[in-house]
Design a protein around this motif. Structure first.
Motif, PDB file in Angstrom:
ATOM      1  N   ASP A 498      10.120  13.832 -69.588  1.00 13.34           N
ATOM      2  CA  ASP A 498       9.380  12.773 -70.270  1.00 13.34           C
ATOM      3  C   ASP A 498       8.368  12.192 -69.281  1.00 13.34           C
ATOM      4  O   ASP A 498       8.722  11.487 -68.338  1.00 13.34           O
ATOM      5  N   ILE A 499       7.076  12.507 -69.496  1.00  9.11           N
ATOM      6  CA  ILE A 499       6.021  12.067 -68.570  1.00  9.11           C
ATOM      7  C   ILE A 499       5.176  10.966 -69.186  1.00  9.11           C
ATOM      8  O   ILE A 499       4.050  10.719 -68.745  1.00  9.11           O
ATOM      9  N   SER A 500       5.714  10.276 -70.184  1.00  8.05           N
ATOM     10  CA  SER A 500       4.921   9.254 -70.871  1.00  8.05           C
ATOM     11  C   SER A 500       4.527   8.115 -69.938  1.00  8.05           C
ATOM     12  O   SER A 500       3.481   7.485 -70.137  1.00  8.05           O
ATOM     13  N   CYS A 501       5.339   7.846 -68.922  1.00  4.28           N
ATOM     14  CA  CYS A 501       5.010   6.732 -68.025  1.00  4.28           C
ATOM     15  C   CYS A 501       3.750   7.008 -67.213  1.00  4.28           C
ATOM     16  O   CYS A 501       3.133   6.073 -66.693  1.00  4.28           O
ATOM     17  N   LEU A 502       3.347   8.276 -67.086  1.00  8.20           N
ATOM     18  CA  LEU A 502       2.122   8.599 -66.360  1.00  8.20           C
ATOM     19  C   LEU A 502       0.872   8.195 -67.142  1.00  8.20           C
ATOM     20  O   LEU A 502      -0.210   8.092 -66.557  1.00  8.20           O
ATOM     21  N   TYR A 503       1.001   7.996 -68.428  1.00  8.33           N
ATOM     22  CA  TYR A 503      -0.157   7.690 -69.277  1.00  8.33           C
ATOM     23  C   TYR A 503      -0.170   6.246 -69.763  1.00  8.33           C
ATOM     24  O   TYR A 503      -1.100   5.843 -70.458  1.00  8.33           O
ATOM     25  N   ASN A 504       0.850   5.460 -69.427  1.00  4.64           N
ATOM     26  CA  ASN A 504       0.949   4.090 -69.910  1.00  4.64           C
ATOM     27  C   ASN A 504       0.426   3.111 -68.871  1.00  4.64           C
ATOM     28  O   ASN A 504       0.517   3.343 -67.664  1.00  4.64           O
ATOM     29  N   LEU A 505      -0.090   1.986 -69.353  1.00  7.92           N
ATOM     30  CA  LEU A 505      -0.654   0.952 -68.485  1.00  7.92           C
ATOM     31  C   LEU A 505       0.287  -0.238 -68.342  1.00  7.92           C
ATOM     32  O   LEU A 505      -0.162  -1.337 -68.078  1.00  7.92           O
ATOM     33  N   GLY A 506       1.561  -0.060 -68.502  1.00  5.65           N
ATOM     34  CA  GLY A 506       2.490  -1.174 -68.476  1.00  5.65           C
ATOM     35  C   GLY A 506       2.418  -1.971 -67.194  1.00  5.65           C
ATOM     36  O   GLY A 506       2.080  -1.471 -66.122  1.00  5.65           O
ATOM     37  N   SER A 507       2.717  -3.250 -67.301  1.00  2.31           N
ATOM     38  CA  SER A 507       2.703  -4.142 -66.151  1.00  2.31           C
ATOM     39  C   SER A 507       3.739  -5.229 -66.361  1.00  2.31           C
ATOM     40  O   SER A 507       4.005  -5.640 -67.495  1.00  2.31           O
ATOM     41  N   LEU A 508       4.331  -5.700 -65.283  1.00  2.51           N
ATOM     42  CA  LEU A 508       5.343  -6.752 -65.376  1.00  2.51           C
ATOM     43  C   LEU A 508       4.725  -8.118 -65.592  1.00  2.51           C
ATOM     44  O   LEU A 508       5.392  -9.018 -66.093  1.00  2.51           O
ATOM     45  N   GLU A 524      -5.783  10.952 -69.062  1.00  2.00           N
ATOM     46  CA  GLU A 524      -6.041  11.088 -70.496  1.00  2.00           C
ATOM     47  C   GLU A 524      -5.011  12.040 -71.104  1.00  2.00           C
ATOM     48  O   GLU A 524      -4.889  13.196 -70.672  1.00  2.00           O
ATOM     49  N   PRO A 525      -4.244  11.566 -72.087  1.00  2.00           N
ATOM     50  CA  PRO A 525      -3.195  12.419 -72.669  1.00  2.00           C
ATOM     51  C   PRO A 525      -3.770  13.708 -73.254  1.00  2.00           C
ATOM     52  O   PRO A 525      -4.875  13.727 -73.808  1.00  2.00           O
ATOM     53  N   HIS A 526      -3.001  14.778 -73.091  1.00  2.00           N
ATOM     54  CA  HIS A 526      -3.314  16.108 -73.625  1.00  2.00           C
ATOM     55  C   HIS A 526      -4.559  16.734 -72.992  1.00  2.00           C
ATOM     56  O   HIS A 526      -4.954  17.839 -73.363  1.00  2.00           O
ATOM     57  N   VAL A 527      -5.208  16.022 -72.082  1.00  2.00           N
ATOM     58  CA  VAL A 527      -6.392  16.567 -71.416  1.00  2.00           C
ATOM     59  C   VAL A 527      -6.113  16.758 -69.929  1.00  2.00           C
ATOM     60  O   VAL A 527      -6.280  17.851 -69.382  1.00  2.00           O
ATOM     61  N   GLU A 528      -5.699  15.668 -69.278  1.00  2.91           N
ATOM     62  CA  GLU A 528      -5.344  15.724 -67.860  1.00  2.91           C
ATOM     63  C   GLU A 528      -3.826  15.876 -67.751  1.00  2.91           C
ATOM     64  O   GLU A 528      -3.085  14.896 -67.850  1.00  2.91           O
ATOM     65  N   ILE A 529      -3.395  17.092 -67.590  1.00  2.00           N
ATOM     66  CA  ILE A 529      -1.962  17.392 -67.558  1.00  2.00           C
ATOM     67  C   ILE A 529      -1.592  17.820 -66.145  1.00  2.00           C
ATOM     68  O   ILE A 529      -2.072  18.855 -65.664  1.00  2.00           O
ATOM     69  N   PRO A 530      -0.763  17.048 -65.458  1.00  2.00           N
ATOM     70  CA  PRO A 530      -0.344  17.454 -64.103  1.00  2.00           C
ATOM     71  C   PRO A 530       0.392  18.786 -64.133  1.00  2.00           C
ATOM     72  O   PRO A 530       1.255  19.019 -64.973  1.00  2.00           O
ATOM     73  N   GLN A 531       0.021  19.659 -63.233  1.00  2.00           N
ATOM     74  CA  GLN A 531       0.605  20.996 -63.152  1.00  2.00           C
ATOM     75  C   GLN A 531       0.472  21.479 -61.708  1.00  2.00           C
ATOM     76  O   GLN A 531      -0.106  20.784 -60.864  1.00  2.00           O
ATOM     77  N   PRO A 532       1.041  22.651 -61.384  1.00  2.00           N
ATOM     78  CA  PRO A 532       1.020  23.095 -59.988  1.00  2.00           C
ATOM     79  C   PRO A 532      -0.355  23.157 -59.344  1.00  2.00           C
ATOM     80  O   PRO A 532      -0.464  23.032 -58.135  1.00  2.00           O
ATOM     81  N   SER A 533      -1.420  23.350 -60.107  1.00  2.00           N
ATOM     82  CA  SER A 533      -2.761  23.417 -59.519  1.00  2.00           C
ATOM     83  C   SER A 533      -3.434  22.051 -59.426  1.00  2.00           C
ATOM     84  O   SER A 533      -4.582  21.951 -59.004  1.00  2.00           O
ATOM     85  N   PHE A 534      -2.730  21.009 -59.809  1.00  2.00           N
ATOM     86  CA  PHE A 534      -3.309  19.663 -59.863  1.00  2.00           C
ATOM     87  C   PHE A 534      -3.186  19.012 -58.489  1.00  2.00           C
ATOM     88  O   PHE A 534      -2.093  18.827 -57.966  1.00  2.00           O
ATOM     89  N   HIS A 535      -4.345  18.666 -57.882  1.00  2.00           N
ATOM     90  CA  HIS A 535      -4.365  17.968 -56.596  1.00  2.00           C
ATOM     91  C   HIS A 535      -4.612  16.484 -56.826  1.00  2.00           C
ATOM     92  O   HIS A 535      -5.394  16.102 -57.712  1.00  2.00           O
ATOM     93  N   LEU A 536      -3.983  15.666 -56.026  1.00  2.00           N
ATOM     94  CA  LEU A 536      -4.195  14.224 -56.102  1.00  2.00           C
ATOM     95  C   LEU A 536      -4.167  13.646 -54.702  1.00  2.00           C
ATOM     96  O   LEU A 536      -3.442  14.127 -53.820  1.00  2.00           O
ATOM     97  N   ALA A 537      -4.975  12.627 -54.479  1.00  2.00           N
ATOM     98  CA  ALA A 537      -4.988  11.920 -53.194  1.00  2.00           C
ATOM     99  C   ALA A 537      -4.082  10.703 -53.309  1.00  2.00           C
ATOM    100  O   ALA A 537      -4.060  10.028 -54.339  1.00  2.00           O
ATOM    101  N   ILE A 538      -3.332  10.430 -52.260  1.00  2.00           N
ATOM    102  CA  ILE A 538      -2.339   9.367 -52.322  1.00  2.00           C
ATOM    103  C   ILE A 538      -2.353   8.565 -51.031  1.00  2.00           C
ATOM    104  O   ILE A 538      -2.597   9.103 -49.943  1.00  2.00           O
ATOM    105  N   ASP A 539      -2.097   7.278 -51.170  1.00  2.00           N
ATOM    106  CA  ASP A 539      -1.885   6.414 -50.017  1.00  2.00           C
ATOM    107  C   ASP A 539      -1.015   5.251 -50.480  1.00  2.00           C
ATOM    108  O   ASP A 539      -1.025   4.877 -51.661  1.00  2.00           O
ATOM    109  N   ALA A 540      -0.251   4.691 -49.554  1.00  2.00           N
ATOM    110  CA  ALA A 540       0.656   3.599 -49.884  1.00  2.00           C
ATOM    111  C   ALA A 540       0.552   2.525 -48.812  1.00  2.00           C
ATOM    112  O   ALA A 540       0.221   2.798 -47.655  1.00  2.00           O
ATOM    113  N   GLU A 541       0.834   1.307 -49.222  1.00  2.00           N
ATOM    114  CA  GLU A 541       0.856   0.169 -48.307  1.00  2.00           C
ATOM    115  C   GLU A 541       2.254  -0.442 -48.337  1.00  2.00           C
ATOM    116  O   GLU A 541       2.938  -0.424 -49.363  1.00  2.00           O
ATOM    117  N   PHE A 542       2.656  -1.024 -47.193  1.00  2.00           N
ATOM    118  CA  PHE A 542       4.021  -1.505 -47.055  1.00  2.00           C
ATOM    119  C   PHE A 542       4.039  -2.920 -46.487  1.00  2.00           C
ATOM    120  O   PHE A 542       3.097  -3.354 -45.826  1.00  2.00           O
TER     121      PHE A 542
END
Length: 814
Positions: A498-508, A524-542
């Motif tokens: 269930d990957i619905s949380c990737l497409y939702n804008l929920g906030s507390l 964008e649902p049904h258009v941008e589907i994460p898969q093995p060829s999908f690259h993404l840039a990531i960074d986190a703050e602590f």
């Protein structure tokens, strides 16, 4: 002292020292088991192992016992290699030699070193400097100990190597559950991480944090920071009952009935209560999760013609026990004695058993001291009316009935190790890892038993694992699983999570109070589907949740007792595929933290007071569970993460990403022969002509910069100039201490007088001269006037290029 391979003159042999005094005599287990009361004390027949009044020579055997290997730091080991201590006298060789020590099965009941308490030593680089691999040479991962409530580590390992529990936990976490403190989800996350780590040490941080935040766990005094009112084994027994009940409850809320843990763990029984006054019978259903063993009276068992009870006899008596108690009878309206008889109608797939030795007479431990008392297989048959029979060993093989007999096999157990060598009692687990393998093992028979002593993991012989004769090893929790589910590793959860949380804008916090830009641009649902060829840039703050504790020794040196504990404050993910949306964020979650924040680390995180508060924040806040699940889904969908220094980020987030799914610019721009790791800010200035992190850090900016550096790296590889570029940056970097000139000068550094470039070809494009005498674009050796090829760092914010003569910037000595 240094470690020497040759024998020293100071190594006295056992024939030279002399003993003084007599050590206390240790009772032989056979003697203790056969003690009989008499008018004065107890007596037992002589087993014939020793002569009358003969004692062990204990001191001399201690002289040859292996000691526990000292904690090892990677930085210290690297110094040894650099200093050329390869002449057979490296200090680290001592620990490596001890790591190869194996339990020889001597007559002494000394505790082998690998059962001892293991502790992490913190070096100058924190916990990352500790050599965990010295304690684990296997492909099965251990768990760290410097986390609150880590006494649950052995139990979590036992759950992980029970295929049914592992399968259902992963199915649950791949479903729609987004409950913040769901322990079943955290168990699924942890099981997946232990599998992906394949021998690298892991942390149960998120699970233990959710456990520590449970009001019910605190009410039952299961947390480490509470006053210990019970023994460690008793606390684990109660924690096991709490976790099993919680798992069943959380599973029933989201999982289909056929996958409910209540159905897989519960023993369905019915209690028949018969009044001994009017003989009226009433019935009530009483399902139970787990079985507490009830032992017979050991003073009468084993005497005369009554044989000592076997494990199957004790288990049968515990499952279908008949008891008497005083209660109210509605039929005769009195309080007579009631006879309670338990009828069994359905057995669980996983049978969790509590040894319950702390709630039974001490003589019950004598049963466990018998060799082979704990069977690897037991068979249980349910008869009409709810009666059962339990069989083991030869009886099981002789009377096996495939139609109505259910065969269980031992998956593993948790044991309490009570050392007499000045160490506190602690818990370890033993697991038959072959049961959770996808296919049958082709190795040596009976070689699938492993000891999990926190981050120390070691293969042990089956006979050693199942031996409880030493008084320092006490069983606490045992797990049996139906043998039909051996090697039943279900990976179907990966096909349709269930990957619905990737497409939702929920906030507390309230969405209508947030600026539209703060919500980001989700996939964008049904258009941008994460898969093995999908690259993404990531960074986190602590942010910092707990400051480090430092101990000052008598010689003035310091030692880190507990490192700084950090919490995830923000996670940003950007689209990494080429196109118009490249670099556009689709996840920018600020994490709500439920515990006090000691320091927001604003200079490094960009987070300030109020950013993580649902009542004050102007950013889209998420729970750690939701933000973590998004990353976990992207990981298991095969996406590739692009970033800078991701190993540290993933460790703090508490997720393990295989190296095949990581593109780290720290590694890309670091030759194999270089130890220095270049900062993102320096790489951005050198290769992209950008000044970043001039104020507070921003995770979106850092992730986008890492993505651009990766593209620049691909361009270098395509043109065949990567090696040249790496040589240049490591040659020019020392001129500014591997920092951008602005930062270097702000810290008091001097770059040198700026001079005019001798010749620049072209205008406005690559290598063009811009007003003010600075250079924009990329200057190549062909673009700058010839000469000897001397190069340095150009002291301008916009660039630094190769040149000679008047085009040279920096120290004239270079």
């Amino acid at each position: 002292m240094p470690y020497y391979r040759e024998r020293l003159l100071s190594a006295w042999g056992n024939e030279q020292p002399f003993e003084a005094g007599l050590l206390p005599i240790e009772l032989d287990p056979d003697v203790e088991r056969n003690l009989r009361p008499s008018a004065f004390g107890h007596f037992a027949p002589n087993p014939g192992n020793f002569r009358r009044n003969q004692a062990h020579r204990q001191r001399l055997s201690d002289a040859n016992a292996a000691a526990f290997p000292s904690a090892r730091l990677l930085s210290e080991k690297a110094k040894e290699l650099e200093s050329g201590q390869a002449d057979g006298r490296r200090i680290s060789d001592a620990a490596e030699a001890l790591a190869g020590f194996s339990f020889s099965g001597a007559t002494r009941v000394d505790v082998p070193w690998y059962y001892m308490n293991v502790k992490i030593k913190y070096g100058r680089y924190g916990v990352a400097d500790f050599d965990f691999r010295a304690y684990n040479k296997t492909t099965y991962s251990g768990l760290e100990t410097d986390i609150s409530n880590s006494y649950l580590n052995p139990l979590l390992q036992l759950f992980k190597y029970t295929p049914i529990i592992r399968n259902q936990a992963l199915h649950h976490v791949a479903g729609s559950c987004l409950v913040e403190d769901c322990l079943f989800c955290e168990l699924g996350f942890l099981s997946d991480m232990l599998e992906k780590a394949a021998g690298e040490v892991c942390q149960a941080t998120n699970f233990l944090k959710a456990f520590g935040g449970s009001a019910e766990a605190a009410r039952h005094h299961l947390l480490e920071d509470q006053m210990p009112s019970r023994s460690l084994g008793e606390r684990l027994s109660q924690a096991n009952r709490f976790l099993l009940g919680r798992i069943c409850q959380e599973s029933s809320n989201y999982d289909p009935p056929e996958y409910s843990m209540s159905r897989l763990l519960s023993l369905n029984a019915q209690i028949a209560m018969r009044c001994l006054n009017c003989h009226n019978e009433t019935y009530r259903a009483e399902p139970s999760v787990g079985v507490d063993l009830t032992y017979p009276d050991m003073h009468s068992a084993g005497r005369g013609r009554t044989p000592a009870p076997r494990f199957s006899d004790v288990l049968k008596m515990s499952i279908s026990a008949s008891t008497q108690s005083k209660g109210y009878c509605r039929h005769c309206r009195r309080y007579p004695q009631l006879s309670n008889r338990r009828a069994i109608f359905e057995l669980p797939t996983v049978l969790m058993i509590d040894a319950a030795l702390d709630r039974n007479p001490k003589s019950s431990a004598q049963l466990w001291a018998n060799r082979g008392w704990l069977p690897e297989e037991i068979g249980i048959t349910i008869h009409p009316g709810g009666d059962i029979t339990c069989q083991e060993g030869d009886a099981l093989n002789r009377f096996r009935h495939p139609n109505n007999l259910i065969l269980y096999e031992l998956v593993g157990f948790v044991a309490d190790i009570s050392s007499t060598q000045g160490q506190k009692s602690h818990l370890v687990s033993f697991a038959n890892v072959g049961i959770s393998d996808v296919s049958p093992s082709t190795g040596v028979e009976n070689n699938d038993w492993y000891l999990f002593n926190d981050f120390l993991v070691r293969q042990v012989d089956k006979a050693e694992a199942l031996r409880f004769a030493p008084s320092w090893k006490t069983p606490i929790i045992l797990t049996y699983q139906m043998k039909a589910y051996r090697h039943n590793i279900d990976e179907s959860w990966k096909t349709n999570p269930d990957i619905s949380c990737l497409y939702n804008l929920g906030s507390l916090n309230a969405l209508h109070q947030l600026p539209e830009a703060s919500l980001g641009f989700p996939l964008e649902p049904h258009v941008e589907i994460p898969q093995p060829s999908f690259h993404l840039a990531i960074d986190a703050e602590f942010v910092s949740l707990e400051q480090e504790e430092i101990q000052i020794k008598i010689d003035g040196s310091t030692e880190v007792i507990r490192p700084t504990r950090q919490g995830t404050g923000r996670i940003s993910c950007l689209r990494g595929e080429s196109g118009e949306n490249e670099g556009v964020p689709f996840i920018d979650d600020y994490i709500k933290i439920n515990e006090p924040i000691v320091d927001h680390l604003t200079r490094y995180s960009g987070l300030s007071t109020g950013d993580l508060d649902p009542k004050r924040s102007t950013h889209a806040l998420q729970s750690l569970k939701v933000a973590y699940k998004k990353l976990w889904l992207l990981l298991n969908l095969g996406c590739v993460f692009v970033g800078h220094g991701l190993a540290s980020d993933f460790r703090t987030i508490n997720i393990h990403v295989p190296k095949t799914q990581i593109v780290d610019t720290v590694t890309l721009f670091r030759p194999a022969n270089e130890k220095r790791r270049l900062s993102l800010r320096f790489l951005a200035w050198y290769f992209l002509d950008e000044e970043i992190q001039t104020g507070n850090h921003d995770s979106i900016v850092d992730a986008r910069t890492a993505l651009r550096l990766w593209r620049q790296y691909q361009e270098f590889v395509e043109k065949g100039v990567l090696e040249q570029k790496l040589v240049e940056i490591y040659r020019d970097g020392p001129n500014t201490a591997f920092k951008p000139p602005a930062e270097f000068e702000a810290q008091g550094g001097k770059i040198g007088k700026r001079r005019k470039v001798k010749e620049v070809v072209g205008g406005g494009g690559e290598g063009s001269l811009i007003p003010g005498g600075t250079i924009s674009g990329r200057i190549t050796p062909e673009m700058v006037g010839g000469g000897s090829g001397v190069s340095s760092t150009i002291g301008t914010p916009a660039g630094r290029r190769r040149g000679d003569g008047e085009g040279y910037f920096g120290s004239p000595l270079r």
